[in-house]
Scaffold this active site. Structure first.
Site, PDB file in Angstrom:
ATOM      1  CB  SER A  12      -0.885   0.008   1.247  1.00  0.00           C
ATOM      2  OG  SER A  12      -1.394   1.324   1.428  1.00  0.00           O
ATOM      3  CG  HIS A  37      -3.949  -1.680  -1.548  1.00  0.00           C
ATOM      4  ND1 HIS A  37      -5.073  -2.406  -1.893  1.00  0.00           N
ATOM      5  CD2 HIS A  37      -4.299  -0.946  -0.464  1.00  0.00           C
ATOM      6  CE1 HIS A  37      -6.055  -2.126  -1.044  1.00  0.00           C
ATOM      7  NE2 HIS A  37      -5.618  -1.227  -0.176  1.00  0.00           N
ATOM      8  CG  ASP A  39      -5.065   2.208   1.148  1.00  0.00           C
ATOM      9  OD1 ASP A  39      -6.041   1.444   1.015  1.00  0.00           O
ATOM     10  OD2 ASP A  39      -3.950   1.833   1.561  1.00  0.00           O
ATOM     11  CG  MET A  41      -8.226   6.874   3.032  1.00  0.00           C
ATOM     12  SD  MET A  41      -7.349   6.808   4.603  1.00  0.00           S
ATOM     13  CE  MET A  41      -6.539   5.208   4.458  1.00  0.00           C
ATOM     14  CG  HIS A  70      -9.278   0.021  -0.164  1.00  0.00           C
ATOM     15  ND1 HIS A  70      -8.634  -0.245   1.033  1.00  0.00           N
ATOM     16  CD2 HIS A  70     -10.612  -0.050   0.107  1.00  0.00           C
ATOM     17  CE1 HIS A  70      -9.552  -0.450   1.973  1.00  0.00           C
ATOM     18  NE2 HIS A  70     -10.747  -0.329   1.442  1.00  0.00           N
ATOM     19  CG  MET A  72     -11.221   2.984   2.623  1.00  0.00           C
ATOM     20  SD  MET A  72      -9.613   2.890   3.421  1.00  0.00           S
ATOM     21  CE  MET A  72      -8.558   3.051   1.993  1.00  0.00           C
ATOM     22  CG  MET A 141     -11.570  -3.263   5.376  1.00  0.00           C
ATOM     23  SD  MET A 141     -10.113  -2.741   4.437  1.00  0.00           S
ATOM     24  CE  MET A 141      -9.158  -1.877   5.672  1.00  0.00           C
ATOM     25  CG  ASP A 177      -6.265  -3.059   3.189  1.00  0.00           C
ATOM     26  OD1 ASP A 177      -5.146  -2.863   3.687  1.00  0.00           O
ATOM     27  OD2 ASP A 177      -6.908  -2.198   2.555  1.00  0.00           O
TER      28      ASP A 177
HETATM   29  C1  DX5 Z   1      -6.208   1.099   5.859  1.00  0.00           C
HETATM   30  C2  DX5 Z   1      -5.759   0.871   4.435  1.00  0.00           C
HETATM   31  C3  DX5 Z   1      -4.660  -0.128   4.311  1.00  0.00           C
HETATM   32  C4  DX5 Z   1      -3.401   0.272   5.009  1.00  0.00           C
HETATM   33  C5  DX5 Z   1      -2.646  -0.941   5.390  1.00  0.00           C
HETATM   34  O1  DX5 Z   1      -7.311   1.908   5.875  1.00  0.00           O
HETATM   35  O2  DX5 Z   1      -6.836   0.432   3.646  1.00  0.00           O
HETATM   36  O3  DX5 Z   1      -4.400  -0.447   2.954  1.00  0.00           O
HETATM   37  O4  DX5 Z   1      -2.576   1.105   4.279  1.00  0.00           O
HETATM   38  O5  DX5 Z   1      -1.553  -0.543   6.155  1.00  0.00           O
HETATM   39  P1  DX5 Z   1      -0.804  -1.544   7.129  1.00  0.00           P
HETATM   40  O6  DX5 Z   1      -0.300  -2.682   6.300  1.00  0.00           O
HETATM   41  O7  DX5 Z   1       0.272  -0.702   7.677  1.00  0.00           O
HETATM   42  O8  DX5 Z   1      -1.808  -1.999   8.152  1.00  0.00           O
HETATM   43 ZN    ZN Z   2      -6.453  -0.442   1.601  1.00  0.00          ZN
END
Ligand code: DX5
Ligand code: ZN
Length: 229
Positions: A12, A37, A39, A41, A70, A72, A141, A177
């Site tokens: 990620s 990956h 993320d 947000m 991903h 969010m 998750m 994840d």
């Molecule tokens: C959390 C993200 C993950 C995150 C994982 O909201 O969706 O992808 O970056 O990070 P680690 O591997 O550090 O838990």
């Molecule tokens: Zn993620």
């Protein structure tokens, strides 16, 4: 993108250097990453803000593997076209992001992406009963979404075992994840996962100038799962 259940490690970029995504992605792919990956947000669905379609478009040309986005965010639908245009291979929406997830999944496939569906730790797999034929990936998750570096939630192991049985022969990836390390990765691989997202555990100790730790970290996760087969 062909389907198989081989183990894939998806770093990620939430844990990468935000001032240097292009080189970070190239470094981590050269060190053995299978997917990248991304993320996204929105500061509303989750209590953190990252980036949107223009950033995804800008990093796309640095990704040779799979761009796994991903989302969010809520709502999802107004942004599907933009993320598809940005080059997402997999576009994952949260089941909890709105009342019309069925329509959202249709729209993601309609935009030409593989459709992913993410479940928060509190959401049961039974919620997928009428959705499994509409998805290419289920993301379980194992932390509450919003931040990297959180602790793995062990109750999700039984959930993944159930999900694996529900999926049967369908060509649906199981992605995990949150909190993946060489200690937690084999638990999820044994439960039936094939894509392991890892942020902090991959990027720790390395940099664009010194990327070898990325490779060591990826291999440590992979090797921890090898002992299972
Ligand atoms: C959390 C993200 C993950 C995150 C994982 O909201 O969706 O992808 O970056 O990070 P680690 O591997 O550090 O838990
Ligand atoms: Zn993620």
């Amino acid at each position: 993108m062909s389907f198989d259940r081989s183990l894939k490690i998806a770093p990620s970029i939430l844990s990468a250097d935000f001032a240097n995504f292009g080189q970070e992605i190239e470094a981590v792919e050269a060190q053995g990453a299978d997917w990248i990956h991304v993320d996204v947000m929105d500061g509303h669905f989750v209590p953190n803000l990252t980036f949107g379609p223009p950033l995804c478009k800008a990093i796309r040309r640095h990704i040779k593997t799979v761009m796994d986005v991903h989302l969010m965010i809520a709502p999802v639908e107004p942004y599907i076209e933009a993320f598809a245009d940005a080059g997402a291979d997999v576009l994952t929406a949260h089941l909890e992001a709105g009342p019309h997830i069925h329509r959202t999944l249709q729209a993601i496939r309609g935009a030409g992406c593989k459709a992913g569906l993410a479940l928060n730790p509190g959401t049961p797999v039974e919620a997928l009963d009428y959705l499994l034929d509409m998805v290419d990936l289920v993301c379980v998750m194992t932390v509450n979404p919003g931040f990297g570096g959180q602790k793995f939630i062990h109750s999700q192991i039984a959930k993944v075992e159930k999900l694996r049985a529900m999926i049967g022969d369908r060509p649906v990836h199981i992605e995990i994840d949150g909190g993946i390390t060489p200690e937690t990765a084999p638990l999820m691989r044994a439960a039936g996962a094939d894509v392991l997202v890892a942020g902090s555990a991959v990027f720790k100790g390395g940099s664009v100038q010194d990327p070898a730790p990325y490779g060591q970290n990826i291999r440590a996760i992979r090797t921890s799962c090898d002992t299972l087969v």
